[in-house]
Design a protein around this motif. Structure first.
Motif, PDB file in Angstrom:
ATOM      1  N   ASN A 152       5.105  -1.310 -12.273  1.00 58.82           N
ATOM      2  CA  ASN A 152       6.336  -1.214 -13.062  1.00 58.82           C
ATOM      3  C   ASN A 152       7.234  -0.084 -12.539  1.00 58.82           C
ATOM      4  O   ASN A 152       7.547   0.872 -13.242  1.00 58.82           O
ATOM      5  CB  ASN A 152       6.057  -0.995 -14.548  1.00 58.82           C
ATOM      6  CG  ASN A 152       7.335  -1.100 -15.375  1.00 58.82           C
ATOM      7  OD1 ASN A 152       8.252  -1.847 -15.045  1.00 58.82           O
ATOM      8  ND2 ASN A 152       7.408  -0.353 -16.462  1.00 58.82           N
ATOM      9  N   THR A 153       7.651  -0.218 -11.295  1.00 57.96           N
ATOM     10  CA  THR A 153       8.453   0.827 -10.668  1.00 57.96           C
ATOM     11  C   THR A 153       9.828   0.939 -11.321  1.00 57.96           C
ATOM     12  O   THR A 153      10.353  -0.015 -11.890  1.00 57.96           O
ATOM     13  CB  THR A 153       8.615   0.554  -9.164  1.00 57.96           C
ATOM     14  OG1 THR A 153       9.040  -0.796  -8.971  1.00 57.96           O
ATOM     15  CG2 THR A 153       7.320   0.766  -8.440  1.00 57.96           C
ATOM     16  N   GLY A 154      10.394   2.132 -11.217  1.00 58.65           N
ATOM     17  CA  GLY A 154      11.685   2.408 -11.842  1.00 58.65           C
ATOM     18  C   GLY A 154      12.743   2.772 -10.830  1.00 58.65           C
ATOM     19  O   GLY A 154      13.617   1.991 -10.509  1.00 58.65           O
ATOM     20  N   GLY A 155      12.684   3.995 -10.305  1.00 60.67           N
ATOM     21  CA  GLY A 155      13.615   4.411  -9.277  1.00 60.67           C
ATOM     22  C   GLY A 155      14.831   5.144  -9.799  1.00 60.67           C
ATOM     23  O   GLY A 155      14.983   5.405 -10.992  1.00 60.67           O
ATOM     24  N   VAL A 161       6.596 -10.352  -0.414  1.00 64.22           N
ATOM     25  CA  VAL A 161       7.916 -10.006   0.113  1.00 64.22           C
ATOM     26  C   VAL A 161       8.217  -8.548  -0.228  1.00 64.22           C
ATOM     27  O   VAL A 161       7.976  -8.098  -1.347  1.00 64.22           O
ATOM     28  CB  VAL A 161       8.998 -10.934  -0.480  1.00 64.22           C
ATOM     29  CG1 VAL A 161      10.403 -10.474  -0.090  1.00 64.22           C
ATOM     30  CG2 VAL A 161       8.768 -12.369  -0.008  1.00 64.22           C
ATOM     31  N   SER A 162       8.751  -7.817   0.738  1.00 58.89           N
ATOM     32  CA  SER A 162       9.072  -6.415   0.492  1.00 58.89           C
ATOM     33  C   SER A 162      10.435  -6.294  -0.184  1.00 58.89           C
ATOM     34  O   SER A 162      11.260  -7.212  -0.143  1.00 58.89           O
ATOM     35  CB  SER A 162       9.081  -5.620   1.796  1.00 58.89           C
ATOM     36  OG  SER A 162      10.226  -5.947   2.576  1.00 58.89           O
ATOM     37  N   LEU A 163      10.661  -5.141  -0.795  1.00 59.68           N
ATOM     38  CA  LEU A 163      11.943  -4.882  -1.438  1.00 59.68           C
ATOM     39  C   LEU A 163      13.084  -4.989  -0.441  1.00 59.68           C
ATOM     40  O   LEU A 163      14.135  -5.573  -0.743  1.00 59.68           O
ATOM     41  CB  LEU A 163      11.916  -3.482  -2.069  1.00 59.68           C
ATOM     42  CG  LEU A 163      13.190  -2.995  -2.746  1.00 59.68           C
ATOM     43  CD1 LEU A 163      13.587  -3.902  -3.901  1.00 59.68           C
ATOM     44  CD2 LEU A 163      13.016  -1.551  -3.242  1.00 59.68           C
ATOM     45  N   ASN A 206       0.824  -1.211   0.000  1.00 59.77           N
ATOM     46  CA  ASN A 206       0.000   0.000   0.000  1.00 59.77           C
ATOM     47  C   ASN A 206       0.859   1.262   0.000  1.00 59.77           C
ATOM     48  O   ASN A 206       0.547   2.243   0.685  1.00 59.77           O
ATOM     49  CB  ASN A 206      -0.960   0.011   1.199  1.00 59.77           C
ATOM     50  CG  ASN A 206      -2.119   0.984   1.010  1.00 59.77           C
ATOM     51  OD1 ASN A 206      -2.452   1.353  -0.110  1.00 59.77           O
ATOM     52  ND2 ASN A 206      -2.730   1.399   2.107  1.00 59.77           N
ATOM     53  N   THR A 207       1.928   1.256  -0.782  1.00 60.93           N
ATOM     54  CA  THR A 207       2.793   2.433  -0.888  1.00 60.93           C
ATOM     55  C   THR A 207       2.537   3.227  -2.172  1.00 60.93           C
ATOM     56  O   THR A 207       3.210   4.222  -2.416  1.00 60.93           O
ATOM     57  CB  THR A 207       4.278   2.027  -0.855  1.00 60.93           C
ATOM     58  OG1 THR A 207       4.552   1.154  -1.961  1.00 60.93           O
ATOM     59  CG2 THR A 207       4.631   1.321   0.445  1.00 60.93           C
ATOM     60  N   GLY A 208       1.592   2.783  -2.995  1.00 58.37           N
ATOM     61  CA  GLY A 208       1.324   3.459  -4.263  1.00 58.37           C
ATOM     62  C   GLY A 208       0.760   4.858  -4.062  1.00 58.37           C
ATOM     63  O   GLY A 208       0.161   5.163  -3.018  1.00 58.37           O
ATOM     64  N   LEU A 209       0.937   5.711  -5.070  1.00 61.91           N
ATOM     65  CA  LEU A 209       0.575   7.123  -4.941  1.00 61.91           C
ATOM     66  C   LEU A 209      -0.536   7.558  -5.892  1.00 61.91           C
ATOM     67  O   LEU A 209      -0.753   8.752  -6.087  1.00 61.91           O
ATOM     68  CB  LEU A 209       1.824   7.991  -5.161  1.00 61.91           C
ATOM     69  CG  LEU A 209       2.979   7.728  -4.185  1.00 61.91           C
ATOM     70  CD1 LEU A 209       4.160   8.613  -4.520  1.00 61.91           C
ATOM     71  CD2 LEU A 209       2.534   7.951  -2.747  1.00 61.91           C
ATOM     72  N   VAL A 210      -1.253   6.584  -6.500  1.00 62.93           N
ATOM     73  CA  VAL A 210      -2.356   6.952  -7.401  1.00 62.93           C
ATOM     74  C   VAL A 210      -3.667   6.283  -6.989  1.00 62.93           C
ATOM     75  O   VAL A 210      -4.595   6.170  -7.779  1.00 62.93           O
ATOM     76  CB  VAL A 210      -2.008   6.606  -8.868  1.00 62.93           C
ATOM     77  CG1 VAL A 210      -0.884   7.488  -9.367  1.00 62.93           C
ATOM     78  CG2 VAL A 210      -1.650   5.129  -9.030  1.00 62.93           C
ATOM     79  N   ALA A 211      -3.740   5.834  -5.719  1.00 61.80           N
ATOM     80  CA  ALA A 211      -4.969   5.286  -5.134  1.00 61.80           C
ATOM     81  C   ALA A 211      -5.439   3.990  -5.789  1.00 61.80           C
ATOM     82  O   ALA A 211      -6.619   3.646  -5.701  1.00 61.80           O
ATOM     83  CB  ALA A 211      -6.096   6.323  -5.160  1.00 61.80           C
ATOM     84  N   ALA A 212      -4.527   3.249  -6.426  1.00 59.40           N
ATOM     85  CA  ALA A 212      -4.925   2.005  -7.093  1.00 59.40           C
ATOM     86  C   ALA A 212      -5.044   0.834  -6.128  1.00 59.40           C
ATOM     87  O   ALA A 212      -5.607  -0.204  -6.495  1.00 59.40           O
ATOM     88  CB  ALA A 212      -3.913   1.669  -8.192  1.00 59.40           C
ATOM     89  N   SER A 213      -4.527   0.966  -4.914  1.00 54.73           N
ATOM     90  CA  SER A 213      -4.508  -0.172  -3.996  1.00 54.73           C
ATOM     91  C   SER A 213      -5.388   0.025  -2.767  1.00 54.73           C
ATOM     92  O   SER A 213      -5.348  -0.793  -1.845  1.00 54.73           O
ATOM     93  CB  SER A 213      -3.068  -0.451  -3.540  1.00 54.73           C
ATOM     94  OG  SER A 213      -2.532   0.661  -2.847  1.00 54.73           O
ATOM     95  N   PRO A 245       8.081  -1.046  -1.077  1.00 57.76           N
ATOM     96  CA  PRO A 245       6.908  -1.743  -1.621  1.00 57.76           C
ATOM     97  C   PRO A 245       7.088  -3.252  -1.612  1.00 57.76           C
ATOM     98  O   PRO A 245       8.178  -3.773  -1.391  1.00 57.76           O
ATOM     99  CB  PRO A 245       6.837  -1.208  -3.048  1.00 57.76           C
ATOM    100  CG  PRO A 245       8.277  -0.937  -3.394  1.00 57.76           C
ATOM    101  CD  PRO A 245       8.917  -0.457  -2.128  1.00 57.76           C
ATOM    102  N   SER A 246       5.996  -3.950  -1.910  1.00 57.87           N
ATOM    103  CA  SER A 246       6.061  -5.392  -2.099  1.00 57.87           C
ATOM    104  C   SER A 246       6.437  -5.693  -3.547  1.00 57.87           C
ATOM    105  O   SER A 246       6.235  -4.865  -4.439  1.00 57.87           O
ATOM    106  CB  SER A 246       4.717  -6.042  -1.761  1.00 57.87           C
ATOM    107  OG  SER A 246       3.740  -5.656  -2.719  1.00 57.87           O
ATOM    108  N   ILE A 247       6.949  -6.887  -3.773  1.00 58.86           N
ATOM    109  CA  ILE A 247       7.373  -7.265  -5.123  1.00 58.86           C
ATOM    110  C   ILE A 247       6.181  -7.313  -6.083  1.00 58.86           C
ATOM    111  O   ILE A 247       6.258  -6.835  -7.218  1.00 58.86           O
ATOM    112  CB  ILE A 247       8.108  -8.615  -5.092  1.00 58.86           C
ATOM    113  CG1 ILE A 247       9.364  -8.520  -4.212  1.00 58.86           C
ATOM    114  CG2 ILE A 247       8.475  -9.059  -6.502  1.00 58.86           C
ATOM    115  CD1 ILE A 247      10.335  -7.420  -4.611  1.00 58.86           C
ATOM    116  N   GLY A 248       5.055  -7.846  -5.630  1.00 61.65           N
ATOM    117  CA  GLY A 248       3.871  -7.879  -6.488  1.00 61.65           C
ATOM    118  C   GLY A 248       3.412  -6.490  -6.872  1.00 61.65           C
ATOM    119  O   GLY A 248       3.066  -6.229  -8.030  1.00 61.65           O
TER     120      GLY A 248
END
Length: 487
Positions: free
Chosen positions: A155-158, A122-124, A80-87, A146-149
């Protein structure tokens, strides 16, 4: 505010079936227990019928079957770390949250193949802790954990994408549970880097915001931990010099360049103001108008290669001093990266953040930034632009702050925060990014309810139609997720 939902007999039967599968600890219905699952990392406060917390792939399959049979809408959630309210669910209360946070039993490392099979929950951080004893890591560098899923779904970048790529480029295989046919398992768990036997179906799930299926395991390519790094915080002559610096580094140090992060003077000032443990790296000189955090790294043994990266970096910068580069701090890598990672936290102390996750061709950055700053100064002079971003991969967080009264820098009145004005600002900036500079309104964060209107505004009709047809095929009753990609 949490909404109390009156359950129908069908819902009661569904919850009874889910409780039989998950047990008492795997099914949450109390509003207080559900609160952390219904609150977004940055935006949104929703409501849920229940939170499902399976601890195995098999339990996910059973949950999907039960929910599909009852035509129960489901929101997927990792960390639940996403920033566009998708989760996070909306306020309707009609969704259940399917949390994958307990599916984290397996991390199977293949050192020779340089790959890992890992459960989606599993978390990063947990993954990298398991990889470190083998001299390996998963190099998607993020400010969150975040979690791997979830990383696959977005499709995170960083910050190190220029060297290692995004999640898509490091995904070898996955296993997903489909909503239609209900509970069917699509097993694409291959550790192959070369497999040209048909369409690469795993890529359907990458960047899909969880709309196409539920990822329960992934096979990832991992990388060797660098044996040496060299870091610098560089002050360019001006904005055009940022791209000159990048060009020289890619020409002379290309195989070593792992990060190239721009930081505006306003963003750096906010860090120094609100994070007491961080001091001005350029002191006693003032904070510069702009600076670039760059990193070189190598997995090779310097005793074998004879290459000292800090010396390489110093020579490169010395050749640019007085022309492209005005100042630089070399070394102190951990301290310099702390500045970069502290920006988002610091900006929150300045007022209400208006965040942008955009990208464009690198050659357009200078013109866009000049035009964007001019637009804001002319039409919204009370807004503070505190931008930073990944110049090397074309990404930019053109973030702004609507200052609070306490943070006002003058006696001039600051208008009260207005959501309609913020939406107007977003539209004007995105129009500039997409229509003028052929960029993207979402470089890394994906598509969720928070930016779905912009997806509809900027994505070609033919693309939306195809994405929607795929979604309908995989989920004909539209039970999965909050994002509809179709027309």
């Amino acid at each position: 505010m949490l909404t109390v939902t009156t359950k129908t007999s069908q819902q009661e039967n569904l919850l009874a079936g889910l409780r039989a599968v998950l047990g008492e600890h795997g099914l949450l219905t109390d509003a207080n227990d559900c609160a952390r699952f219904t609150t977004g990392a940055r935006y949104g406060q929703g409501s849920t019928l229940a939170v499902l917390r399976p601890d195995s792939h098999e339990q996910v399959v059973e949950c999907v079957r039960l929910c599909a049979d009852a035509e129960q809408a489901v929101v997927l959630q990792g960390a639940n770390t996403g920033l566009v309210a998708a989760s996070t669910p909306d306020a309707s209360g009609r969704y259940v949250v399917l949390s994958l946070e307990r599916i984290k039993k397996h991390i199977e490392v293949d050192v020779i193949n340089r790959s890992v099979s890992v459960d989606a929950g599993v978390s990063l951080q947990e993954l990298n802790e398991a990889l470190e004893p083998h001299g390996l890591f998963f190099p998607i560098d993020l400010g969150a954990n975040p979690s791997i899923g979830g990383m696959i779904a977005a499709n995170t970048g960083g910050a190190r994408l220029v060297k290692y790529g995004d999640v898509r480029q490091n995904l070898l295989g996955l296993r997903a549970v489909l909503m239609h046919p209900a509970g069917e398992v699509l097993d694409l768990q291959t550790a192959l880097r070369k497999n040209n036997t048909g369409p690469d179906l795993k890529q359907l799930f990458v960047g899909s915001s969880g709309a196409y299926g539920i990822i329960t395991r992934a096979v990832l390519q991992v990388h060797r931990i660098p044996k040496q790094t060299a870091t610098a915080l560089v002050v360019p002559r001006d904005q055009a010099a940022v791209l000159e610096l990048l060009s020289v580094l890619e020409r002379d140090c290309s195989e070593f360049l792992t990060a190239f992060e721009g930081v505006s003077g306003a963003a750096l000032q906010a860090v120094l103001k609100h994070i007491p443990s961080i001091s001005n790296p350029f002191a006693p000189e003032p904070v510069p108008h702009y600076c670039v955090l760059l990193e070189l790294a190598s997995t090779a043994d310097p005793q074998v290669t004879g290459i000292d990266l800090e010396s390489v970096l110093m020579r490169c910068l010395e050749n640019l001093f007085g022309d492209v580069v005005e100042n630089a701090v070399v070394g102190r890598g951990k301290d310099l990266w702390r500045i970069r990672h502290a920006i988002s936290e610091a900006l929150r102390h300045e007022g209400k953040m208006i965040a942008f996750d955009i990208s464009m061709p690198r050659s357009s950055f200078v013109k866009f930034r000049d035009e964007g700053l001019a637009l804001m100064a002319e039409k919204y002079p009370w807004i503070k632009v505190m931008d930073f971003g990944h110049w090397a991969d074309g990404g930019c967080h053109f973030n702004m702050v609507w200052p609070s009264a306490e943070q006002a820098e003058s006696t001039n009145a600051i208008p009260s925060y207005d959501a309609q004005v913020v939406q107007q600002i977003r539209t004007e900036i995105y129009d500039l990014v997409v229509n003028t500079y052929q960029g993207s309104f979402s470089a890394e964060h994906g598509v969720g309810p928070y930016n779905l209107d912009f997806y509809q505004r900027y994505t070609a009709s033919s693309s939306r139609q195809l994405a929607g047809e795929l979604q309908t095929m995989l989920d004909p009753k539209r039970l999965l997720g909050l994002t509809w990609f179709g027309e």
